[in-house]
Scaffold this active site. Structure first.
Site, PDB file in Angstrom:
ATOM      1  N   THR A   1       1.079  -1.286  -0.193  1.00 50.79           N
ATOM      2  CA  THR A   1       0.104   0.002   0.127  1.00 50.79           C
ATOM      3  C   THR A   1       0.321   1.286   0.288  1.00 50.79           C
ATOM      4  O   THR A   1       1.947   1.173   0.362  1.00 50.79           O
ATOM      5  CB  THR A   1      -1.034  -0.110   0.721  1.00 50.79           C
ATOM      6  OG1 THR A   1      -1.857  -0.522   1.608  1.00 50.79           O
ATOM      7  CG2 THR A   1      -2.293   1.055   1.527  1.00 50.79           C
TER       8      THR A   1
ATOM      9  N   THR B   1      -0.918   2.498   6.231  1.00 53.19           N
ATOM     10  CA  THR B   1      -0.378   0.536   5.372  1.00 53.19           C
ATOM     11  C   THR B   1      -0.496  -0.277   6.248  1.00 53.19           C
ATOM     12  O   THR B   1      -0.068  -0.494   7.914  1.00 53.19           O
ATOM     13  CB  THR B   1       0.454   1.496   4.868  1.00 53.19           C
ATOM     14  OG1 THR B   1       1.806   1.485   5.847  1.00 53.19           O
ATOM     15  CG2 THR B   1       1.114   2.568   3.971  1.00 53.19           C
ATOM     16  N   GLY B   2      -0.345  -1.741   5.609  1.00 52.51           N
ATOM     17  CA  GLY B   2      -0.093  -2.533   6.371  1.00 52.51           C
ATOM     18  C   GLY B   2      -1.961  -3.269   6.513  1.00 52.51           C
ATOM     19  O   GLY B   2      -2.348  -3.499   5.750  1.00 52.51           O
TER      20      GLY B   2
ATOM     21  N   GLY C   1      -9.817  -3.969   1.112  1.00 50.58           N
ATOM     22  CA  GLY C   1      -9.183  -3.785   2.352  1.00 50.58           C
ATOM     23  C   GLY C   1      -9.491  -2.475   3.194  1.00 50.58           C
ATOM     24  O   GLY C   1     -10.439  -2.051   3.027  1.00 50.58           O
ATOM     25  N   ASP C   2      -8.883  -2.143   4.185  1.00 53.06           N
ATOM     26  CA  ASP C   2      -9.019  -1.089   4.669  1.00 53.06           C
ATOM     27  C   ASP C   2      -9.556   0.333   3.413  1.00 53.06           C
ATOM     28  O   ASP C   2      -9.482   1.615   4.120  1.00 53.06           O
ATOM     29  CB  ASP C   2      -7.675  -0.697   6.077  1.00 53.06           C
ATOM     30  CG  ASP C   2      -6.299  -0.229   5.536  1.00 53.06           C
ATOM     31  OD1 ASP C   2      -6.109  -0.815   5.029  1.00 53.06           O
ATOM     32  OD2 ASP C   2      -5.987   0.145   6.228  1.00 53.06           O
TER      33      ASP C   2
HETATM   34  N1  GLY Z   1      -3.852  -2.087   3.950  1.00 54.36           N
HETATM   35  C1  GLY Z   1      -4.398  -2.995   2.331  1.00 54.36           C
HETATM   36  C2  GLY Z   1      -4.195  -3.897   2.461  1.00 54.36           C
HETATM   37  O1  GLY Z   1      -4.841  -4.864   3.590  1.00 54.36           O
HETATM   38  O2  GLY Z   1      -5.168  -4.426   1.912  1.00 54.36           O
END
Ligand code: GLY
Length: 353
Positions: free
Chosen positions: A201, A252-253, A231-232
């Site tokens: 990300t 990110t993560g 995701g987030d």
């Molecule tokens: N942070 C990116 C995801 O988990 O998709």
């Protein structure tokens, strides 16, 4: 990990730019930035991103959200980055599906696309969703059709290199591959730094010389995810959030952890309550640590010593130009650019070993 002290003149300029009286408690005010200096902060893969964002805000007066969207576009188009755009790792069916969102401080408006296929610059599509519709989120085929209708070209985002990585992963997968991390810790590719199943990300938060804010997050998401997983990154308050009177933040993560904690919103609210950006990021990570538990469905969420076993990093810039970042563990860096140029700096660590 902080900006230089500002002059009284700079303080007045910030106030004139919309730093409302009472936006921070008095205890939070002292470290003001150089008057009028723009700031862009990003994940470590974003050195070119923050350089570009600051240049465009400074030289062309581009609004921060657009500067961030343009900046992350450099990484979206880079086939060597396996976590974003072209060359991002695919889902378990070998399809590259992208998530992106952006948020504009002055209008408090946002747009996002999730699980979009074949579009090289999903962050630009998210910006169009924000600017041209009254919706916030578009997903999957609806998002793709919206992009094509607005002139984006369909592009194959799976490269020869990522196709080989996916085939290697597929040849190894077990019957139940829904849980993370895989038992098989051997990385599928040496570029993935030992992670069996990586998240990547890019996030960019930007502060203009006039003191307005904007941000953007874009990703190919969890490698080999179940088709349809988002995701987030496309979720406002999770992978990104900004409030023009306070600050901007992103993550990110491990996206599930940023979602379950409302992480980016929490970082901005902690800044509202008086935390520095670095303190706010550390607070959010410790909250995530409290929320992880042994026996979680994504076991092992914790190592033996009760530290979270997954990576997550927050980035934040405050309305006054103070910035910071914190990560779960290790020695990660973040990218920042301001009047002093672009550089990598060390993240603070929430759970040192
Ligand atoms: N942070 C990116 C995801 O988990 O998709």
């Amino acid at each position: 990990m902080s900006s230089p002290v500002i002059s009284r003149r700079g303080l007045i300029k910030c106030a004139g730019a919309g730093l409302a009286a009472g936006a921070f408690p008095s205890s939070a005010v002292p470290n003001f930035r150089s008057a009028g200096s723009p700031v862009a902060i990003s994940s470590a893969n974003g050195l070119a991103t923050v350089t570009h964002a600051v240049q465009r805000m400074t030289e062309d007066n581009l609004r921060p959200v657009s500067a961030a969207v343009e900046g992350v576009g450099i990484v979206e188009a880079d086939p060597a980055d396996r976590s974003v755009g072209l060359g991002g790792l695919p889902d378990e069916d070998g399809k590259v599906t992208l998530d992106a969102a952006c948020m504009d401080g002055p209008t408090h408006n946002a747009g996002s696309v999730a699980a979009i296929q074949d579009i090289l610059h999903p962050a630009q599509v998210a910006e169009l969703v924000m600017d041209r519709t009254d919706h916030v989120n578009l997903v999957a085929d609806g998002a793709r059709r919206f992009a094509l209708d607005h002139g984006f070209e369909a592009t194959d985002l799976l490269t020869e290199s990522t196709r080989k990585i996916w085939l290697k992963w597929r040849s190894r997968r077990t019957d139940d591959d829904r849980l993370w991390p895989l038992d098989d810790k051997e990385p599928v590719d040496s570029a993935l730094q030992g992670e069996a199943r990586p998240w990547g990300t890019i996030h960019c938060s930007a502060l203009s010389p006039e003191g307005s804010l904007g941000c953007c997050t874009t990703t190919s998401g969890l490698a080999f995810k179940i088709p349809g997983r988002i995701g987030d990154s496309p979720l406002i308050g999770c992978g990104l959030y900004c409030d023009d009177g306070i600050g901007s933040a992103g993550a990110t993560g491990r996206g599930e952890a940023a979602i379950l904690s409302g992480g980016s919103w929490l970082v901005v609210e902690r800044m509202r309550a008086g935390d520095t950006p670095e303190e706010a990021c550390l607070h959010a990570l410790r909250r995530v640590g409290e929320q992880a538990y042994k026996g979680s469905k994504w076991q092992p969420a914790l190592w033996e010593d009760d530290r979270p076993s997954f990576g997550l990093t927050f980035y934040a810039v405050r309305k006054d130009g103070l910035y910071g970042s914190a990560s779960m563990f290790g020695k990660p860096k973040f990218a920042v650019a301001d009047g002093a140029g672009a550089r990598l700096e060390n993240c603070a660590i929430a759970f040192p070993s």
